[in-house]
Write a protein that holds these residues in place. Sequence first.
Motif, PDB file in Angstrom:
ATOM      1  N   MET A 111       7.473  32.074   2.760  1.00 50.14           N
ATOM      2  CA  MET A 111       6.430  32.681   1.904  1.00 50.14           C
ATOM      3  C   MET A 111       5.212  33.804   1.742  1.00 50.14           C
ATOM      4  N   SER A 112       5.039  34.817   1.396  1.00 46.26           N
ATOM      5  CA  SER A 112       4.356  35.647   1.517  1.00 46.26           C
ATOM      6  C   SER A 112       2.693  35.635   1.165  1.00 46.26           C
ATOM      7  N   SER A 113       2.935  36.361   1.330  1.00 45.00           N
ATOM      8  CA  SER A 113       1.480  35.827   1.850  1.00 45.00           C
ATOM      9  C   SER A 113       0.806  37.832   2.587  1.00 45.00           C
ATOM     10  N   LYS A 114      -0.408  37.819   1.784  1.00 44.47           N
ATOM     11  CA  LYS A 114      -1.817  39.422   2.551  1.00 44.47           C
ATOM     12  C   LYS A 114      -2.357  38.821   3.863  1.00 44.47           C
ATOM     13  N   LEU A 115      -2.231  37.414   4.120  1.00 45.36           N
ATOM     14  CA  LEU A 115      -3.071  36.342   4.912  1.00 45.36           C
ATOM     15  C   LEU A 115      -2.907  36.835   6.539  1.00 45.36           C
ATOM     16  N   HIS A 116      -3.853  37.485   7.217  1.00 39.72           N
ATOM     17  CA  HIS A 116      -3.502  38.023   8.457  1.00 39.72           C
ATOM     18  C   HIS A 116      -2.098  36.265   9.186  1.00 39.72           C
ATOM     19  N   SER A 117      -1.620  37.195   9.616  1.00 34.07           N
ATOM     20  CA  SER A 117       0.028  37.104  11.305  1.00 34.07           C
ATOM     21  C   SER A 117      -0.407  35.375  10.698  1.00 34.07           C
ATOM     22  N   ALA A 118      -1.904  35.608  11.487  1.00 35.77           N
ATOM     23  CA  ALA A 118      -2.187  33.924  12.317  1.00 35.77           C
ATOM     24  C   ALA A 118      -2.306  32.607  11.019  1.00 35.77           C
ATOM     25  N   PHE A 119      -2.418  32.669   9.895  1.00 36.74           N
ATOM     26  CA  PHE A 119      -2.513  32.097   9.085  1.00 36.74           C
ATOM     27  C   PHE A 119      -1.001  31.930   8.111  1.00 36.74           C
ATOM     28  N   GLN A 120      -0.361  32.459   8.393  1.00 35.53           N
ATOM     29  CA  GLN A 120       0.922  32.308   7.292  1.00 35.53           C
ATOM     30  C   GLN A 120       1.728  31.466   8.570  1.00 35.53           C
ATOM     31  N   THR A 121       1.643  30.260   7.184  1.00 36.18           N
ATOM     32  CA  THR A 121       2.109  29.148   7.825  1.00 36.18           C
ATOM     33  C   THR A 121       3.646  28.865   7.126  1.00 36.18           C
ATOM     34  N   GLU A 122       4.593  28.948   7.204  1.00 39.05           N
ATOM     35  CA  GLU A 122       5.722  28.460   6.098  1.00 39.05           C
ATOM     36  C   GLU A 122       5.936  26.909   5.701  1.00 39.05           C
ATOM     37  N   ILE A 123       6.628  27.126   5.255  1.00 36.65           N
ATOM     38  CA  ILE A 123       6.378  25.298   4.225  1.00 36.65           C
ATOM     39  C   ILE A 123       6.693  24.537   4.577  1.00 36.65           C
ATOM     40  N   PHE A 124       6.447  23.252   4.923  1.00 42.07           N
ATOM     41  CA  PHE A 124       7.513  22.140   5.685  1.00 42.07           C
ATOM     42  C   PHE A 124       9.070  22.061   5.000  1.00 42.07           C
ATOM     43  N   CYS A 125       9.790  21.782   6.404  1.00 40.51           N
ATOM     44  CA  CYS A 125      11.374  20.898   5.640  1.00 40.51           C
ATOM     45  C   CYS A 125      11.270  19.514   6.522  1.00 40.51           C
TER      46      CYS A 125
ATOM     47  N   GLU B 189      14.248  28.662   9.099  1.00 41.01           N
ATOM     48  CA  GLU B 189      13.453  28.978  10.065  1.00 41.01           C
ATOM     49  C   GLU B 189      13.367  31.029   9.257  1.00 41.01           C
ATOM     50  N   VAL B 190      12.030  30.926   8.786  1.00 39.78           N
ATOM     51  CA  VAL B 190      11.776  32.531   8.324  1.00 39.78           C
ATOM     52  C   VAL B 190      10.769  33.582   8.830  1.00 39.78           C
ATOM     53  N   ARG B 191      11.448  34.265   9.935  1.00 41.92           N
ATOM     54  CA  ARG B 191      10.773  35.366  11.371  1.00 41.92           C
ATOM     55  C   ARG B 191       9.620  36.028  10.289  1.00 41.92           C
ATOM     56  N   GLY B 192       8.913  35.234  11.000  1.00 41.80           N
ATOM     57  CA  GLY B 192       7.376  36.337  10.742  1.00 41.80           C
ATOM     58  C   GLY B 192       6.837  34.364  10.356  1.00 41.80           C
ATOM     59  N   THR B 193       7.214  34.437  10.581  1.00 43.47           N
ATOM     60  CA  THR B 193       6.479  32.766   9.531  1.00 43.47           C
ATOM     61  C   THR B 193       6.073  31.687  11.264  1.00 43.47           C
TER      62      THR B 193
END
Length: 107
Positions: free
Chosen positions: A1-15, A44-48
């Motif tokens: 998921m790409s987003s402009k949110l602060h990294s604390a709010f970058q949650t990847e979708i569930f698997c 899992e995506v690095r940074g999320t």
Amino acid sequence: MSSKLHSAFQTEIFCKNRKVIFDFPKKGVTYMHFKSIQHEEKPEVRGTVRAETIISGYIIEQIQDDPPVTQLIVISQNDIKGLIPKYLVNLASGKAPKQWIGNLING
């Protein structure tokens, strides 16, 4: 998921894995169970942060024929992880089951 949110709010979708069992625990009842899984095609995506479903599901039972009445039980325990404040998680979690029901109704 790409987003402009602060990294604390970058949650990847569930698997998740979904299992549907008919006539369980008794005839006429449909049981849907979801749980988080690891999957080689969805690493899992690095940074999320990947959220986790501890247990989630539906128990669907028609309890009356004429007119038809269906009972729906929703069970959900998730950990979205990350650094999202608890009050925001609680605010959103109360709305999520209503959205799920709407998705079930609308297909």
